[in-house]
Every structure is written in structure tokens, then in C-alpha cells.
Write an enzyme that holds these catalytic residues in place. Sequence first.
Site, PDB file in Angstrom:
ATOM      1  N   LYS A 138      -6.847   3.493  -3.317  1.00  0.00           N
ATOM      2  CA  LYS A 138      -7.189   3.548  -1.899  1.00  0.00           C
ATOM      3  C   LYS A 138      -7.287   4.831  -1.499  1.00  0.00           C
ATOM      4  CE  LYS A 138      -5.004   2.429   2.516  1.00  0.00           C
ATOM      5  NZ  LYS A 138      -4.038   1.252   3.119  1.00  0.00           N
TER       6      LYS A 138
ATOM      7  N   ASP B 244       0.598  -1.540  -0.126  1.00  0.00           N
ATOM      8  CA  ASP B 244       0.195   0.316   0.114  1.00  0.00           C
ATOM      9  C   ASP B 244       0.709   1.097  -0.468  1.00  0.00           C
ATOM     10  OD1 ASP B 244      -1.706  -2.319   0.187  1.00  0.00           O
ATOM     11  OD2 ASP B 244      -2.896  -1.551   2.406  1.00  0.00           O
TER      12      ASP B 244
ATOM     13  N   LYS C  10     -10.137   0.554  -1.955  1.00  0.00           N
ATOM     14  CA  LYS C  10     -10.079   0.048  -1.346  1.00  0.00           C
ATOM     15  C   LYS C  10     -10.411   1.398  -0.056  1.00  0.00           C
ATOM     16  CE  LYS C  10      -7.072  -1.146   2.714  1.00  0.00           C
ATOM     17  NZ  LYS C  10      -5.139  -1.712   3.269  1.00  0.00           N
TER      18      LYS C  10
HETATM   19  O1  LIG Z   1      -5.387   1.252   6.790  1.00  0.00           O
HETATM   20  C1  LIG Z   1      -6.721   1.970   7.590  1.00  0.00           C
HETATM   21  C2  LIG Z   1      -6.503   2.450   8.646  1.00  0.00           C
HETATM   22  O2  LIG Z   1      -5.201   3.151   9.153  1.00  0.00           O
HETATM   23  C3  LIG Z   1      -7.415   1.948  10.062  1.00  0.00           C
HETATM   24  O3  LIG Z   1      -7.866   3.125  10.562  1.00  0.00           O
HETATM   25  P1  LIG Z   1      -9.216   3.165  11.480  1.00  0.00           P
HETATM   26  O4  LIG Z   1      -8.161   2.975  12.741  1.00  0.00           O
HETATM   27  O5  LIG Z   1      -9.952   4.813  11.097  1.00  0.00           O
HETATM   28  O6  LIG Z   1     -10.017   1.714  11.441  1.00  0.00           O
END
Ligand SMILES: O=C[C@H](O)COP(=O)(O)O
Length: 334
Positions: free
Chosen positions: A234, A166, A270
Site C-alpha cells: 500500500k 494495514d 493499494k
Molecule cells: O487510506 C486512505 C486515506 O487515509 C484516505 O485518504 P483521503 O481522505 O485522501 O481519501
Amino acid sequence: MLAPMAAPPTAATPSSAAPTDPLGVAGSDASLRRFLHGLPGVDQVGVEARAAGLGTRSVKTTAKAYALDLAVRMVDLTTLEGADTPGKVRALSAKAVRPDPTDASCPAAAAVCVYPDLVATAKQALGSSGVKVASVATAFPSGRAALDLKLADVANAVADGADEIDMVIDRGAFLVGDYRRVLDEIVAVREVCARPGGHDAHLKVILETGELATYDNVRRASWLAMTGGADFIKTSTGKVQPAATLPVTLVMLEAVRDFRRATGRMIGVKPAGGIRTTKDAIKYLVTVNEVAGPDWLDPDWFRFGASSLLNDLLLQRQKMRTGHYSGPDHVTLD
Ligand SMILES: O=C[C@H](O)COP(=O)(O)O
């Protein structure tokens, strides 16, 4: 209504040798700029109204049960904290493989997403489970580092066995209109994702839409990333507000739909950051179905980047199965 809720048509496996510039628009800086600025403008009011409308659709009974399992299978279970430890990553990996130890019918998550130095730990913990290891790289989350350092970051994660990378785009370059620099970095990262004999790490390109200011920029950045050979686009790192939103994701879903029509190549989407409830996840699935189409209702083509969404999905699954909520202490805390 999320329909059809039968298994989606089998889609092609994501390509490990995606061509860059399939539309032939990146031959010169001028032609790339002309192409990106020639994309139709996004109707802000229209997109927000459509997203709000899709968010009110009701999904119940069989369709809801299907949506819950699908959403579990789409989760990239994420931990991206400075305080992450191998122990935490091992616990998260166990949870991704068997999210609900009380229910053998509960599917596994799609991936565990960690920083590069924890890829080897996650890889070992996940073994042959089929759950992927995704790693953020390229000086995540800011992307503010020299290119050779970003590429070394990616190379380390790939060498340790990351299935998916990513990467973040250079938002500074994008916002001053240096699209060539952004494109060249994506292409360079993609090359580092290649492994001898195939099995390339799939490339997710993070646009960090919360820093892109306009929906027009989100559309341009989506096409730029796909032109550079992204397997997925993403929304966000999760470290910048706003992170994922439904209207932004809708614009990106339109982009992958239109890119497929133009090139025949399918790209995944994503949304990441701030998606914490089943209710929100279902809004996203309805939007995927309505905007991109049912082919995208598959973990190969749609993921949720999330740290705590899985817990809420498990609570809702238990409610559907047993008729009552087990309480948040029934699922492990992230
Ligand atoms: O890629 C995902 C995020 O870093 C996680 O975010 P979150 O803690 O708001 O679900």
C-alpha cells in the site's frame, strides 16, 4: 483504452499462508541488502512520462460503466480521524454495503477501514454483508512505538475480527538501511495476523512512499514487504504528502508483476490518500491493466484507500444511468 473490459480471468484467492522469503534472499543481512540494492534502478523520467501517458487514455461508454462499478468494488471506505465515533463508523458501514440506496444494481465497496478500537463496531455493522473490515495498526501512522506495542495493536484488531490489517513499515529503519529490522517487523506482524484454523487477517504493508524520497526506495521497499509475506503493498497512510501518486503506484505494480514472475505468488496493490475523483480512479485502473495486467483488475488484488472517492463514483454512475447529475446532496457526505 481500458481493455479488455470483460470480466478478468479468475485469479487465485489471496493466500493466507504466504511464505516469507520465497526467493531465499533474506538469509543474512548482507544477502538481503545485496538483493535489494541489486534491483534495477528506476528511470524517473521514463516512469513519470509513462504514467502521464497512461493518464490521458480515454475510457467511455460500456468500458466506463464497467470501470465505475469495478472502482466502487475496490474502495476501502476509510475514516481515520481522531474524532471518529461509533456512529460515524456505523453510517460508513451502511454506505459501504449499499452505496446508492436508490439503485439496487450498485455494488458494495470492498472494505471499511478504521482504527483498531472501532473494528468491533464496524464488524457488527457489516454483519454478513461480505464487506471486509480493514484496520490500520502498528502505531499508525508514524509507526514510532516499541515492537511489543505495535504487535498488541495488531492483536487487538485481529481479536475484534479485523479481516485485513494495514501496517506501516518503520521508515526510519528503512532509510538508514536497516532492512532486517523492517523485514522482521513485517514477519512478526504477519504471525499475529494468523488465526487458528486459517481465516488469517490479510496483511497490507504501507510503505509511506511520500517519506521514501526516491523511486528506487519505493521499488526496494515493495520487494522487502513482499519478501516479508505481505498480501498487499500500500502506498500511503493518507497522513503524509505526497500520498498516492500514479508514478509511485506504477513502480509498485511493476514490482508485484515481477514478483509473480519470480515466485508464482500474486500480491495486491493499494494506492491510498488523495484519490478523490472518478477521473483519477480510471487513470489508476488503466495503469493496473497496462502494467500488472488484467488479473489485477479485481478487488482481491487492487484497492483504493479513500474517504471521498466513493461519492464521486456514485455521482458518475447516476449520470450514466439517468443522463444528468443528481448533485452532491444526493450522496451522503463523508
Ligand atoms: O487510506 C486512505 C486515506 O487515509 C484516505 O485518504 P483521503 O481522505 O485522501 O481519501
